[in-house]
Design an enzyme around this catalytic site. Structure first.
Site, PDB file in Angstrom:
ATOM      1  N   ARG A 159      11.518 -25.312 -20.009  1.00  0.00           N
ATOM      2  CA  ARG A 159      12.644 -26.013 -19.666  1.00  0.00           C
ATOM      3  C   ARG A 159      12.477 -26.800 -18.193  1.00  0.00           C
ATOM      4  O   ARG A 159      13.291 -27.877 -17.919  1.00  0.00           O
ATOM      5  CB  ARG A 159      13.776 -25.299 -19.394  1.00  0.00           C
TER       6      ARG A 159
ATOM      7  N   LYS B 216       4.233  -9.067 -29.144  1.00  0.00           N
ATOM      8  CA  LYS B 216       5.130  -7.930 -29.482  1.00  0.00           C
ATOM      9  C   LYS B 216       6.499  -8.045 -28.688  1.00  0.00           C
ATOM     10  O   LYS B 216       6.255  -8.749 -27.585  1.00  0.00           O
ATOM     11  CB  LYS B 216       4.553  -6.481 -29.456  1.00  0.00           C
TER      12      LYS B 216
ATOM     13  N   HIS C  39      -1.929  -6.202 -26.942  1.00  0.00           N
ATOM     14  CA  HIS C  39      -3.040  -6.567 -26.119  1.00  0.00           C
ATOM     15  C   HIS C  39      -3.765  -5.252 -25.896  1.00  0.00           C
ATOM     16  O   HIS C  39      -5.134  -5.116 -25.392  1.00  0.00           O
ATOM     17  CB  HIS C  39      -2.363  -7.061 -24.698  1.00  0.00           C
TER      18      HIS C  39
ATOM     19  N   LYS D  65      -8.461  -4.174 -25.459  1.00  0.00           N
ATOM     20  CA  LYS D  65      -9.000  -3.219 -24.304  1.00  0.00           C
ATOM     21  C   LYS D  65     -10.382  -2.809 -24.739  1.00  0.00           C
ATOM     22  O   LYS D  65     -10.345  -2.295 -25.888  1.00  0.00           O
ATOM     23  CB  LYS D  65      -8.056  -2.411 -23.877  1.00  0.00           C
TER      24      LYS D  65
ATOM     25  N   GLU E  43       3.402   5.375 -17.528  1.00  0.00           N
ATOM     26  CA  GLU E  43       3.701   4.339 -16.260  1.00  0.00           C
ATOM     27  C   GLU E  43       4.199   5.118 -15.018  1.00  0.00           C
ATOM     28  O   GLU E  43       5.343   5.794 -15.137  1.00  0.00           O
ATOM     29  CB  GLU E  43       4.519   3.253 -16.753  1.00  0.00           C
TER      30      GLU E  43
ATOM     31  N   ASP F  18       9.280  -0.467 -27.321  1.00  0.00           N
ATOM     32  CA  ASP F  18       8.662  -1.455 -26.745  1.00  0.00           C
ATOM     33  C   ASP F  18       7.118  -0.981 -26.667  1.00  0.00           C
ATOM     34  O   ASP F  18       6.285  -1.964 -26.575  1.00  0.00           O
ATOM     35  CB  ASP F  18       9.298  -1.019 -25.164  1.00  0.00           C
TER      36      ASP F  18
ATOM     37  N   HIS G 133       1.670  -0.049 -29.647  1.00  0.00           N
ATOM     38  CA  HIS G 133       0.606   0.472 -28.943  1.00  0.00           C
ATOM     39  C   HIS G 133       0.102   2.030 -29.211  1.00  0.00           C
ATOM     40  O   HIS G 133      -1.136   2.288 -29.695  1.00  0.00           O
ATOM     41  CB  HIS G 133       0.747   0.607 -27.232  1.00  0.00           C
TER      42      HIS G 133
ATOM     43  N   LYS H 117       8.279   6.054 -18.376  1.00  0.00           N
ATOM     44  CA  LYS H 117       8.229   5.360 -17.072  1.00  0.00           C
ATOM     45  C   LYS H 117       8.624   6.489 -16.044  1.00  0.00           C
ATOM     46  O   LYS H 117       9.161   7.531 -16.223  1.00  0.00           O
ATOM     47  CB  LYS H 117       9.100   4.192 -16.946  1.00  0.00           C
TER      48      LYS H 117
END
Length: 509
Positions: free
Chosen positions: A63, A170, A200, A204, A238, A257, A262, A360
């Site tokens: 945009r 994803k 992704h 790896k 994480e 998520d 994964h 997390k």
């Protein structure tokens, strides 16, 4: 330098690096963090390594009221800050000649007509030959509109000798039904072999090394089964909170998520049978067999756990809880910790539980796959000789300290027999002088090459949702909120109890 070799290619293809042909890469959502931190630096790194042709074009669509030079400056700054390889002016100048920007919105016919004109000009000026890849770095809610506009303006027309491909980030839907609908929308315009779903993690280096570890070494495969393995733990932890992602994360949760994609992909790679080759069809066939045989045992109250981080201490600093994060509702029931047990009902893995957890605000950032082996059937030692002896384990570290650890018992030096647990460690950084490409480098190049082994197919996506959907439905039916755990700890009590019922404990990475 030309140093790219895809480890999943057949041996006859490995003699020379594989360079992409002339093409245009169009990135929708080019102003987002993913584009700035990963995609644009990866494009530069590929060019710097000689893996993109002189006939290459990069078009950003967003945009912003930018001209080509404004977008070029954004790309330049992103490359300077995030690129893996050194900045070289001559490489940048070559890339710069093919950089364009189109300002517009998804509902604007004028914007997509300008996009068509821009791509046509690049095809002529850069000799890109009508080969186009459309990278949708946008929320799934925008896919249908973008597909309709691409179709309306003839941007994905198939002509003899050229190709068009679409790249999807994803999440691939938020449940099985939405994943099917998303696929229906995309495949109204693109054929299945033209759709590249980016996970992704599959790009790896250490994820791919799981295949090398298993199938290139005779010593491991004979014990890679239920005769020797007691259980498998797959962890993606994480140490950060949600940052500024509340708008995306709240209401989605960590299971959707990262677990659906994964972690279940890591499970499939760890548990699959040996493929007859590393061609895409063979690799996918074996992964799909595993996912089709996998299920979460029916007592979801016993075999799943969810949690939400509360305030605590992490890295010497006090951090806020999830519900205090900007943009998160005060009564949010979104989980930031998820753990499930998965059973694989086939001959190799019958009776071996696979435990998946992701969270997390853990004590540290780590992703690993750990095979924990059964104890020896007889130990000719006294109890005091082996009081510190645990179980043997083979741990594949995906990040951040990429490598493999083998844990076993060894005698402590001295005059008496004392067995203690030790580790034999392999680290990529200490064993290879070659630097590993970033996951997005490999995946973007594979898209431009039309090389599909590292990309999940729709059937894999649907099988993964079939595993996870019943758990998510069960969690949404509960009246209570997710169990709280303090930031900087290894999760809620229910996550520990889930393994304890089976006689196991989580590894401390």
């Amino acid at each position: 330098m030309n140093d790219y070799v895809n480890p999943l290619r057949a041996p006859q293809d490995r003699r020379l690096p594989r360079v992409a042909g002339p093409c245009v890469l169009v990135i929708f959502g080019v102003t987002g963090d993913l584009s700035r931190k990963k995609l644009m630096p990866a494009v530069y790194d590929l060019a710097n390594r000689g893996l993109l042709p002189p006939g290459f074009g990069l078009v950003g669509f967003a945009r912003r009221d930018w001209e080509d030079q404004d977008f070029a400056q954004v790309v330049h700054d992103a490359v300077k800050e995030h690129a893996r390889t050194p900045f070289r002016e001559e490489v940048w100048q070559q890339l710069l000649e093919g950089i364009r920007f189109v300002s517009g919105t998804f509902d604007s016919d004028e914007s997509f007509e300008k996009l068509r004109e821009t791509i046509t000009d690049l095809d002529s000026a850069r000799g890109t030959g009508g080969n186009h890849a459309f990278y949708l770095s946008i929320p799934p809610s925008g896919f249908e509109q973008v597909m309709a506009q691409l179709s309306r303006h003839g941007l994905a027309e198939r002509k003899v000798g050229n190709w068009n491909r679409v790249v999807i980030e994803k999440p691939f839907g938020h449940d099985l039904a939405s994943a099917k609908e998303l696929n229906r929308v995309v495949e109204t315009l693109f054929q299945p072999q033209e759709v590249f779903r980016i996970d992704h993690y599959l790009g790896k280096e250490t994820v791919q090394n799981m295949l090398a570890l298993r199938f290139a070494n005779q010593m491991f495969e004979p014990i890679w089964n239920n005769h020797y393995v007691s259980h498998v733990q797959i962890t993606m932890a994480e140490d950060i909170g949600i940052g500024g992602r509340a708008g995306y994360f709240d209401g989605i949760g960590i299971a959707r998520d990262v677990m659906q994609n994964h972690l279940l992909q890591l499970l499939a790679l760890a548990a699959m049978e040996e493929p007859t080759s590393f061609e895409a069809s063979q690799l996918r066939t074996e992964k799909k067999k595993v996912l089709a045989a996998a299920r979460v045992p029916g007592r979801y109250d016993l075999h799943t756990a969810r949690g939400q981080y509360a305030a605590g201490w992490q890295g010497g600093q006090q951090v806020i809880g999830y519900r205090e994060e900007d943009g998160v509702a005060a009564d949010s029931s979104t989980e930031t910790y998820a753990a499930i047990r998965v059973d694989i009902e086939n001959r190799r893995w019958a009776g071996v539980p696979f435990y998946l957890r992701t969270a997390k605000r853990m004590p540290r950032r780590v992703t690993e796959v750990a095979l924990n082996f059964k104890r020896a059937p007889h130990l000719p030692f006294t109890a005091t000789d082996t009081e510190e002896l645990g179980t043997n384990a083979l741990v594949m570290r995906i990040q951040p300290d990429e490598g493999v650890t083998l844990r076993f018992g060894a005698k402590v030096p001295g005059t008496q027999m004392e067995i203690r647990e030790v580790s034999m460690d392999f680290g990529y950084g200490g064993s290879f002088t070659e630097s590993s490409p970033e996951a997005y480098e490999r995946l973007i190049l594979d898209v431009l090459l039309g090389d599909p082994p590292l990309f999940p197919q729709q059937e894999e996506v649907e099988l993964s949702w079939q595993i996870l959907d019943p758990v998510l439905d069960y969690w949404s039916s509960l009246d209570e909120a997710p169990e709280e755990y303090r930031a900087g700890t290894w999760g809620p009590r229910s996550g520990l109890d889930m393994l304890a019922r089976d006689g196991f404990v989580w590894r401390r990475p």
